[in-house]
Design an enzyme around this catalytic site. Structure first.
Site, PDB file in Angstrom:
ATOM      1  N   ASN A 254       4.988   5.454  15.023  1.00  0.00           N
ATOM      2  CA  ASN A 254       4.428   5.477  16.377  1.00  0.00           C
ATOM      3  C   ASN A 254       5.271   6.436  17.225  1.00  0.00           C
ATOM      4  OD1 ASN A 254       3.833   4.750  19.166  1.00  0.00           O
ATOM      5  ND2 ASN A 254       2.733   3.006  18.310  1.00  0.00           N
TER       6      ASN A 254
ATOM      7  N   ASN B  22      -1.950  22.648  14.141  1.00  0.00           N
ATOM      8  CA  ASN B  22      -1.637  22.217  12.775  1.00  0.00           C
ATOM      9  C   ASN B  22      -2.163  20.807  12.556  1.00  0.00           C
ATOM     10  OD1 ASN B  22      -0.371  21.559  10.288  1.00  0.00           O
ATOM     11  ND2 ASN B  22       1.401  20.751  11.399  1.00  0.00           N
ATOM     12  N   THR B  23      -3.046  20.666  11.584  1.00  0.00           N
ATOM     13  CA  THR B  23      -3.494  19.327  11.204  1.00  0.00           C
ATOM     14  C   THR B  23      -3.531  19.277   9.678  1.00  0.00           C
ATOM     15  OG1 THR B  23      -5.225  17.661  11.519  1.00  0.00           O
ATOM     16  CG2 THR B  23      -5.951  19.932  11.374  1.00  0.00           C
ATOM     17  N   SER B  24      -3.594  18.082   9.145  1.00  0.00           N
ATOM     18  CA  SER B  24      -3.461  17.956   7.696  1.00  0.00           C
ATOM     19  C   SER B  24      -4.665  18.551   6.973  1.00  0.00           C
ATOM     20  CB  SER B  24      -3.280  16.489   7.307  1.00  0.00           C
ATOM     21  OG  SER B  24      -4.345  15.719   7.794  1.00  0.00           O
TER      22      SER B  24
ATOM     23  N   GLY C  65       4.395  -5.193  13.599  1.00  0.00           N
ATOM     24  CA  GLY C  65       3.474  -4.376  12.810  1.00  0.00           C
ATOM     25  C   GLY C  65       2.142  -5.079  12.594  1.00  0.00           C
TER      26      GLY C  65
ATOM     27  N   ASP D 192       5.351   2.455   4.006  1.00  0.00           N
ATOM     28  CA  ASP D 192       5.851   1.879   2.757  1.00  0.00           C
ATOM     29  C   ASP D 192       6.135   2.914   1.669  1.00  0.00           C
ATOM     30  OD1 ASP D 192       6.026  -0.618   3.743  1.00  0.00           O
ATOM     31  OD2 ASP D 192       4.438  -1.493   2.509  1.00  0.00           O
TER      32      ASP D 192
ATOM     33  N   HIS E 116      13.531   0.147   3.117  1.00  0.00           N
ATOM     34  CA  HIS E 116      13.162   0.902   4.327  1.00  0.00           C
ATOM     35  C   HIS E 116      14.428   1.388   5.035  1.00  0.00           C
ATOM     36  CE1 HIS E 116       8.855   0.846   4.992  1.00  0.00           C
ATOM     37  NE2 HIS E 116       8.745  -0.461   4.973  1.00  0.00           N
TER      38      HIS E 116
ATOM     39  N   HIS F  36       0.851  -1.193   0.000  1.00  0.00           N
ATOM     40  CA  HIS F  36       0.000   0.000   0.000  1.00  0.00           C
ATOM     41  C   HIS F  36       0.878   1.231   0.000  1.00  0.00           C
ATOM     42  CE1 HIS F  36       0.164   0.173   4.624  1.00  0.00           C
ATOM     43  NE2 HIS F  36       0.884  -0.821   4.219  1.00  0.00           N
TER      44      HIS F  36
ATOM     45  N   ARG G 218       2.029  16.301  20.244  1.00  0.00           N
ATOM     46  CA  ARG G 218       2.877  15.799  19.160  1.00  0.00           C
ATOM     47  C   ARG G 218       3.374  17.027  18.382  1.00  0.00           C
ATOM     48  NH1 ARG G 218      -0.171  12.004  15.133  1.00  0.00           N
ATOM     49  NH2 ARG G 218      -0.583  13.946  14.087  1.00  0.00           N
TER      50      ARG G 218
HETATM   51 FE   LIG Z   1       7.058  -1.917   4.855  1.00  0.00          FE
END
Ligand SMILES: [Fe+2]
Length: 547
Positions: free
Chosen positions: A290, A503-505, A178, A314, A124, A11, A473
């Site tokens: 996280n 601030n938020t998206s 995960g 990803d 990664h 994804h 955060r």
């Molecule tokens: Fe991954």
């Protein structure tokens, strides 16, 4: 040399372009296709490619597909160990094997023979170790990757020395931290591979009363890896349907899983530190999003510094794959300058969009002061500036901004976005002022990947950004990294005494983040946002729509 990175297998499909060792462009397909996460992570969607993102990366650099020297595909089907039950996995593998031909179809002129498979966790790892600010030669670091899964493993522990990756441990499936977190996400009525951050937020409302039981089921093995035994989640809390109300049982389960995840990560980090003796740790993989766990790793773990790839999920493997290939071809790696690697638009282009849509607008002489005044008057501002962000966080390029001093603004913004009310909103703060307001977490923290404690004197002054557990955060903003946003913050402080904004998206419910001017106008037109700052232009709701 020119290296294109492609993530497509599970994804968050994405593309990235590295030219002569520098990161030129990186973007997620969802920002173009307007489908959140690009696709669902199913075996039969593995053929879908980040076609639009890849084509844009090339356009951004003025390149044609035939100009690319090599393409990194961040999954290596030759590593997959086929399971005997003959499930859908063979379809995923087949699509990955055919990916070079699919890519050549999507990008006519591309030579399929130039596609190289880069193992998922190596991609990664490179997105962290080769993109971090330590990636210049001689500056080494340890690297830890944790996600749901790659080809056959769910984790990688290693080190970078002069850009060369040494793998020290890799945990084979089915054991996966995960996937464990995804399982509990689904059990709590959220969307797996998408809503894991909601479990992290919910954890703050609970007590980790199942921690002892989970220690028996989820544990490190002393060799750098770990085990996740089958867990009967229903034994801790009843499964929730989507949208159903959670109880303290559900919050306690979230808190327990979160706490156990943190403990195991700390042990994995300790093992890695013992093996490498490195001072610095680079993190990637979906688990590295996280921010509560990241903060414990930094505060209680053995490493002096922790750097997290902002596109740790990803999507970041597109960039990591390209960087890995670039290094393999002897190209020097330049550190990632910023997360603003996506599409940007000129003032003229933005003005033309407003003219086409016949939207009344002004062009203030001082945009920062004008926006600060709107925020001080408690208006919600959609903020569209510069190049869009790579990764899931809005970092001041495609953001919704609001006054942090009014507790009800949490609800106002969660209503705009269709978010659950238990989820916190994040503060942006001037880097120079952060230390007096926020503690524990690192400063600077430009990518919003750690949590900070809010100083008791400030909790009541900025209630809209304080989570139920007294944390926030934080994203720190410096004049060097983002001069315009730094000026908005300074102007807002001059008016309110607060060097902090919410601030938020910039998106509405279920939509990916706004990316281009049309998305911004659609978002503005379909939500109760009061002001849109589209580049240098200001659009006010009252001047557009009769109230
Ligand atoms: Fe991954």
């Amino acid at each position: 040399m020119r290296f294109l990175g492609i993530n497509a297998i599970f994804h968050d499909p994405a593309a990235a372009l590295v030219v002569d060792g520098s990161i030129v462009a990186a973007a997620e397909e969802e920002r173009f296709s307007r489908r959140k996460h690009g696709k669902r992570p199913l075996a039969f969607s593995a053929w879908e490619l980040p076609e639009q993102a890849a084509a844009w990366c090339l356009r951004e650099a003025g390149l044609a597909p035939e100009d690319i020297d090599a393409v990194a595909y961040s999954y290596d089907p030759s590593l997959v160990v086929q399971r005997p039950d003959g499930d859908w996995e063979d379809l995923r593998t087949k699509y990955a094997v055919r990916a070079p031909a699919f890519l050549a179809t999507a990008l006519p002129g591309l030579d399929p023979g130039q596609v190289t498979y880069v193992p998922h966790h190596v991609a990664h790892a490179a997105s962290a170790g080769l993109a971090s600010r330590w990636s210049t030669p001689g500056r080494d670091c340890a690297v830890l990757v944790c996600d749901g899964r790659g080809e056959n493993v769910s984790h990688l522990a290693g080190r970078y020395r002069d850009g060369e990756l040494e793998v020290l441990a890799a945990q084979e499936l089915p054991h996966s931290l995960g996937l464990m977190y995804e399982d509990v996400t689904e059990h709590l009525g959220f969307l797996r591979s998408s809503d894991e951050y909601k479990v992290m937020a919910l954890a703050s409302y609970g007590r980790p009363r199942h921690l002892e039981a989970l220690r028996e089921l989820v544990y490190p093995t002393g060799d750098g890896g770990f085990r996740v035994e089958p867990v009967d989640w229903g034994g801790y809390a009843k499964a929730l349907r989507k949208g159903a109300s959670w109880t303290s049982d559900h919050a306690d389960l979230a808190a327990s899983v979160q706490a156990r995840l943190e403990e195991v990560l700390l042990e994995l980090a300790s093992w890695l530190h013992e093996r490498t003796g490195e001072r610095r740790l680079a993190l990637a993989g979906g688990v590295a999003l996280n921010c509560v766990a990241n903060t414990r790793l930094l505060a209680e773990g053995p490493f002096d510094e922790v750097w997290v790839q902002p596109a740790a999920g990803d999507s970041g493997t597109a960039l990591g794959g390209a960087l890995h290939l670039a290094h393999a071809h002897g190209e020097p790696a330049a550190p990632m300058p910023d997360a603003a690697l996506g599409r940007g638009f000129t003032d003229e282009e933005l003005g033309a969009w407003l003219e086409v849509a016949r939207v009344p607008h002004t062009r203030p002489a001082d945009l920062a002061a004008a926006v600060a005044a709107e925020l001080a008057a408690d208006r919600i501002v959609a903020w569209f500036q510069g190049r869009s962000e790579y990764g899931p966080r809005a970092l001041g390029r495609r953001s919704l901004l609001a006054h942090p001093g009014h507790a009800r603004n949490t609800e106002r913004l969660n209503d705009v976005k269709g978010r659950e009310q238990f989820r916190p909103l994040a503060p942006m703060v001037l880097e120079s002022r952060a230390a007096g307001i926020f503690g524990r977490g690192p400063v600077p923290s430009p990518y919003m990947l750690f949590v900070h404690d809010v100083h008791p004197d400030w909790v009541d002054r900025i209630p809209a950004v304080v989570h139920v557990d007294g944390t926030a955060r934080v994203q720190t903003v410096s004049p060097a990294a983002d001069p315009l946003m730094a000026r908005v913050l300074a102007e807002f402080e001059a008016r309110t005494g607060l060097p902090v904004v919410v601030n938020t998206s910039l998106n509405t419910a279920g939509r990916p983040m706004v990316d281009d001017p049309r998305d911004a106008l659609e978002c503005f037109g379909s939500s109760p946002v009061e002001v849109l700052a589209l580049g240098p232009y200001l659009v006010r709701r009252g001047e557009v729509f009769a109230s």
